[in-house]
Design an enzyme around this catalytic site. Structure first.
Site, mmCIF file in Angstrom:
data_model
loop_
_atom_site.group_PDB
_atom_site.id
_atom_site.type_symbol
_atom_site.label_atom_id
_atom_site.label_comp_id
_atom_site.label_asym_id
_atom_site.label_seq_id
_atom_site.Cartn_x
_atom_site.Cartn_y
_atom_site.Cartn_z
ATOM 1 N N SER A 127 -38.847 -10.790 3.871
ATOM 2 C CA SER A 127 -37.357 -10.836 3.225
ATOM 3 C C SER A 127 -37.389 -12.026 2.326
ATOM 4 O O SER A 127 -38.222 -12.213 1.833
ATOM 5 C CB SER A 127 -36.621 -11.008 4.119
ATOM 6 N N HIS A 240 -34.607 -2.582 6.705
ATOM 7 C CA HIS A 240 -34.758 -3.908 7.150
ATOM 8 C C HIS A 240 -35.547 -4.244 7.964
ATOM 9 O O HIS A 240 -36.328 -4.698 8.433
ATOM 10 C CB HIS A 240 -33.793 -4.550 6.368
#
Length: 263
Positions: A127, A240
């Site tokens: 991330s 994600h």
């Protein structure tokens, strides 16, 4: 007073571990004259093994380093160090989203370099940690490999895409990309991507809405334009966060890929 070199280890204090084969420690080290904290996972034994720099996502307590995740990578045969970044877990300074705090990642690379058991050092970013990983590879040409998973490659693009983060980014960075483009350029590793020397693996879910998929494709394109070694694992069905089983399989695959690219 003598200034301490970045990466100087000030203390290494045992931390509770859930795996008897892997020791955990809270490490305090120097970065830009600040005392910064990180979590070290070290498999029990004396044999040499590769180092693994784990660069977390998020900011402050969002996306903080989780011991279980660090142990998961260490169990694959790595000595893993994960900086919390400045201002966190009792460390000095203030985290600033790939501004000066990217030096904490570079200094953490130096922490691993000092360890006698560590051979090659690999960089991993998840991330927001993706942009930290890219900067570390730029600043540390001796890195063996780089993996970015669901990783940010452009802070300005993140500002554009994540409306919910704009207030935080304006506060931390000090304005918008339109008003202060230089502050975002200083955080953009794509502008210096030609300085990365190690092989790069990009992992990304095509349905990722935390870090949009085109952050991965922009990075891939920039690396290819400069003739860099890049491999991409794109997953059409995932966001994600990958399902637990796929996550575990991907950890094994990416750590095997790293070992194939060890010096």
């Amino acid at each position: 007073m003598k200034t301490m070199i970045d990466g100087t280890i000030l203390s290494k204090i045992p931390y509770p571990t859930a795996n008897p084969r892997i020791a955990l420690y809270t490490v305090t080290y120097m970065s830009d004259g600040l005392e910064v904290k990180g979590l070290l996972a070290e498999p029990i034994g004396q044999e040499k093994m590769d180092g693994f720099l784990y660069l977390r996502g998020g900011i402050k307590n969002v996306g903080t380093v989780r011991p279980g995740r660090i142990i998961q990578f260490a169990a694959q045969g790595f000595i893993v160090f994960a900086p919390y970044y400045r201002g966190n877990q009792g460390g000095q300074g203030d985290e600033d989203f790939a501004g000066d705090d990217k030096n904490d990642a570079v200094a953490a690379f130096a922490v691993l370099q000092q360890m006698e058991r560590v051979k090659s050092i690999h960089i991993f970013g998840f991330s927001r940690g993706g942009v930290m990983a890219l900067w570390t590879a730029i600043k540390c040409p001796e890195a063996a490999s780089l993996v970015t998973w669901g990783g940010v490659s452009s802070v300005a693009l993140t500002y554009e895409q994540r409306v919910d983060l704009r207030r935080m980014m304006k506060r931390v960075i000090g304005g918008t990309p339109n008003k202060y483009p230089e502050r975002y350029d200083n955080r953009d590793p794509l502008l210096q991507i030609d300085q990365i020397n190690c092989p790069v693996l990009i992992i990304h879910g095509c349905k990722d809405h935390n870090v949009e998929f085109n952050q991965a494709t922009h990075l891939e394109e920039a690396l290819r334009q400069h003739g860099k070694s890049v491999e991409c694992w794109y997953y059409k069905e995932y966001t994600h966060y990958f399902p637990p089983k796929v996550n575990r399989e991907t950890v094994k695959k990416l750590t095997s890929w790293m070992k194939e690219h060890a010096d």
